[in-house]
Write a protein that holds these residues in place. Structure first.
Motif, mmCIF file in Angstrom:
data_model
loop_
_atom_site.group_PDB
_atom_site.id
_atom_site.type_symbol
_atom_site.label_atom_id
_atom_site.label_comp_id
_atom_site.label_asym_id
_atom_site.label_seq_id
_atom_site.Cartn_x
_atom_site.Cartn_y
_atom_site.Cartn_z
ATOM 1 N N MET A 272 0.814 -1.212 0.000
ATOM 2 C CA MET A 272 0.000 0.000 0.000
ATOM 3 C C MET A 272 0.849 1.264 0.000
ATOM 4 N N SER A 273 2.088 1.134 0.519
ATOM 5 C CA SER A 273 2.899 2.344 0.591
ATOM 6 C C SER A 273 3.907 2.403 -0.558
ATOM 7 N N GLY A 274 3.764 1.495 -1.510
ATOM 8 C CA GLY A 274 4.726 1.402 -2.595
ATOM 9 C C GLY A 274 4.802 2.640 -3.475
ATOM 10 N N THR A 275 3.729 3.432 -3.458
ATOM 11 C CA THR A 275 3.694 4.595 -4.330
ATOM 12 C C THR A 275 4.290 5.834 -3.657
ATOM 13 N N THR A 276 4.646 5.708 -2.386
ATOM 14 C CA THR A 276 5.146 6.876 -1.659
ATOM 15 C C THR A 276 6.477 7.337 -2.229
ATOM 16 N N GLN A 277 6.605 8.628 -2.419
ATOM 17 C CA GLN A 277 7.885 9.184 -2.833
ATOM 18 C C GLN A 277 8.262 10.232 -1.802
ATOM 19 N N SER A 278 9.506 10.671 -1.855
ATOM 20 C CA SER A 278 9.916 11.678 -0.882
ATOM 21 C C SER A 278 9.487 13.053 -1.376
ATOM 22 N N ARG A 279 8.193 13.147 -1.630
ATOM 23 C CA ARG A 279 7.633 14.359 -2.208
ATOM 24 C C ARG A 279 7.361 15.406 -1.140
ATOM 25 N N LYS A 280 7.043 14.930 0.064
ATOM 26 C CA LYS A 280 6.694 15.870 1.136
ATOM 27 C C LYS A 280 7.933 16.607 1.635
ATOM 28 N N ALA A 281 7.719 17.821 2.104
ATOM 29 C CA ALA A 281 8.801 18.577 2.708
ATOM 30 C C ALA A 281 9.295 17.807 3.930
ATOM 31 N N PRO A 282 10.600 17.877 4.207
ATOM 32 C CA PRO A 282 11.132 17.089 5.307
ATOM 33 C C PRO A 282 10.477 17.413 6.658
ATOM 34 N N GLU A 283 10.215 18.699 6.888
ATOM 35 C CA GLU A 283 9.538 19.084 8.129
ATOM 36 C C GLU A 283 8.048 19.115 7.858
ATOM 37 N N ARG A 284 7.283 18.243 8.483
ATOM 38 C CA ARG A 284 5.844 18.288 8.281
ATOM 39 C C ARG A 284 5.325 19.648 8.718
ATOM 40 N N GLY A 285 4.397 20.177 7.936
ATOM 41 C CA GLY A 285 3.812 21.466 8.297
ATOM 42 C C GLY A 285 4.621 22.641 7.797
ATOM 43 N N GLU A 286 5.715 22.395 7.088
ATOM 44 C CA GLU A 286 6.527 23.504 6.603
ATOM 45 C C GLU A 286 6.730 23.407 5.102
ATOM 46 N N SER A 287 5.707 22.975 4.417
ATOM 47 C CA SER A 287 5.812 22.824 2.973
ATOM 48 C C SER A 287 6.053 24.180 2.315
ATOM 49 N N THR A 288 6.906 24.169 1.316
ATOM 50 C CA THR A 288 7.130 25.391 0.542
ATOM 51 C C THR A 288 6.625 25.206 -0.884
ATOM 52 N N SER A 289 5.836 24.147 -1.089
ATOM 53 C CA SER A 289 5.245 23.908 -2.406
ATOM 54 C C SER A 289 4.335 25.072 -2.772
ATOM 55 N N PRO A 290 4.030 25.191 -4.072
ATOM 56 C CA PRO A 290 3.149 26.285 -4.486
ATOM 57 C C PRO A 290 1.761 26.180 -3.846
ATOM 58 N N VAL A 291 1.164 27.331 -3.619
ATOM 59 C CA VAL A 291 -0.197 27.365 -3.075
ATOM 60 C C VAL A 291 -1.172 26.918 -4.161
ATOM 61 N N VAL A 292 -2.016 25.958 -3.842
ATOM 62 C CA VAL A 292 -3.009 25.489 -4.807
ATOM 63 C C VAL A 292 -4.337 26.206 -4.570
ATOM 64 N N LEU A 293 -4.738 26.224 -3.321
ATOM 65 C CA LEU A 293 -6.037 26.811 -2.979
ATOM 66 C C LEU A 293 -5.841 27.865 -1.901
ATOM 67 N N GLU A 294 -6.420 29.024 -2.141
ATOM 68 C CA GLU A 294 -6.326 30.072 -1.134
ATOM 69 C C GLU A 294 -7.699 30.711 -0.936
ATOM 70 N N LEU A 295 -8.095 30.813 0.310
ATOM 71 C CA LEU A 295 -9.327 31.514 0.664
ATOM 72 C C LEU A 295 -8.908 32.793 1.368
ATOM 73 N N ARG A 296 -9.391 33.915 0.844
ATOM 74 C CA ARG A 296 -8.978 35.213 1.394
ATOM 75 C C ARG A 296 -10.172 35.958 1.956
ATOM 76 N N ASP A 297 -10.145 36.165 3.240
ATOM 77 C CA ASP A 297 -11.131 37.012 3.918
ATOM 78 C C ASP A 297 -12.566 36.703 3.463
ATOM 79 N N LEU A 298 -12.912 35.429 3.525
ATOM 80 C CA LEU A 298 -14.244 35.014 3.050
ATOM 81 C C LEU A 298 -15.339 35.370 4.036
#
Ligand SMILES: Nc1ncnc2c1ncn2[C@@H]1O[C@H](COP(=O)(O)OP(=O)(O)OP(=O)(O)O)[C@@H](O)[C@H]1O
Ligand SMILES: [Mg+2]
Length: 255
Positions: free
Chosen positions: A1-27
């Motif tokens: 089940m974990s065979g598809t895992t790649q080291s895609r996540k940022a090393p520190e969980r919660g500190e991703s610097t990946s591009p923002v996909v979804l942003e909600l602003r002052d809704l």
């Protein structure tokens, strides 16, 4: 089940610097005169699992409905890849890569499993066989029940079908509204594992859950809503160990 895992996540969980996909602003979102969202700001980055927690009526479902175009905000913005999409209706917004599994699942009861899944691919000219196969691989139970009517599936199977149907739209971001609602612990566990697998295969996830502890254990970051506002936000581990979160949402230390 974990065979598809790649080291895609940022090393520190919660500190991703990946591009923002979804942003909600002052809704700000209203139902008639009632202000259900009072200035929500929320960001989801590519590859993340973000948990959205809060008590009944806090505005979690309203946040997802606004993000997927089911409701238009009175004020504020919804951005997908930096592009404003508030005002675009939900069936058109699917083209922008957003998939929403609503509260209550919304399975078509008189359609078969296969037909329900085909409906999820409505934005394409034809159903991609690979997508169908992927859903049946993720959810073998659906594969065994292709011709069964949606309405005759168990609660857990309907949840699987609702998620599978959303995947047929090839979403980049999947909005899940309380996928564990009303399900037995073993099935809840299975659903969470499958959500994790879907994320590891590359889909970004915004997860609304009452089951705060399980959601935070899977998430990178989380937001806690209280009566239409963000009361807390942070890394999942940080929220999980926060005494206020533990008291209010994990049933610990209640006076
Ligand atoms: N269709 C509607 N018409 C009027 N008020 C609504 C409607 N839907 C939601 N509300 C109100 O908006 C507020 C937020 O509701 P919402 O469904 O977003 O909360 P929630 O956090 O998802 O709650 P739950 O955990 O019970 O699902 C609540 O006060 C609710 O009564
Ligand atoms: Mg809700």
């Amino acid at each position: 089940m974990s065979g598809t895992t790649q080291s895609r996540k940022a090393p520190e969980r919660g500190e991703s610097t990946s591009p923002v996909v979804l942003e909600l602003r002052d809704l700000h979102v209203f139902y008639g005169a009632i202000e259900a969202l009072k200035g929500i700001n929320l960001t989801v980055r590519r590859g993340e699992v973000v948990a959205l927690l809060g008590a009944n009526g806090a505005g979690k479902s309203t946040t997802l409905r606004t993000a997927s175009g089911m409701i238009a905000p009175r004020e504020g913005q919804v951005l997908l890849h930096g592009e404003r999409v508030d005002g675009i209706k939900s069936h058109d917004l699917v083209r922008f890569g957003i998939g929403h599994v609503p509260e209550g699942r919304g399975v078509f009861p008189r359609m078969t499993v296969r037909e329900n899944l085909q409906m999820g691919a409505y934005r394409f000219k034809s159903v991609d066989k690979d997508d169908l196969d992927r859903v049946f691989t993720l959810f073998p139970r659906l594969g065994e029940r292709k011709s069964q009517l949606g309405g005759t599936l168990s609660g857990g199977e309907q949840q699987m079908l609702a998620i599978g149907r959303a995947l047929m739209g090839k979403p980049e971001v999947l909005l899940l509204d309380e996928p564990s609602m009303g399900l037995a612990p073993l099935i809840v566990q299975q659903i969470f594992e499958i959500i994790k697998e879907i994320n590891e295969q590359g889909t970004t996830v915004l997860l609304v859950e009452q089951n705060a502890s399980q959601a935070l254990r899977m998430a990178d970051r989380g937001y806690v809503l209280e009566t239409g506002s963000v009361a807390m936000e942070g890394g999942a581990a940080e929220l999980l160990s926060d005494p206020r979160v533990r008291a209010a949402y994990l049933g610990e230390g209640a006076a």
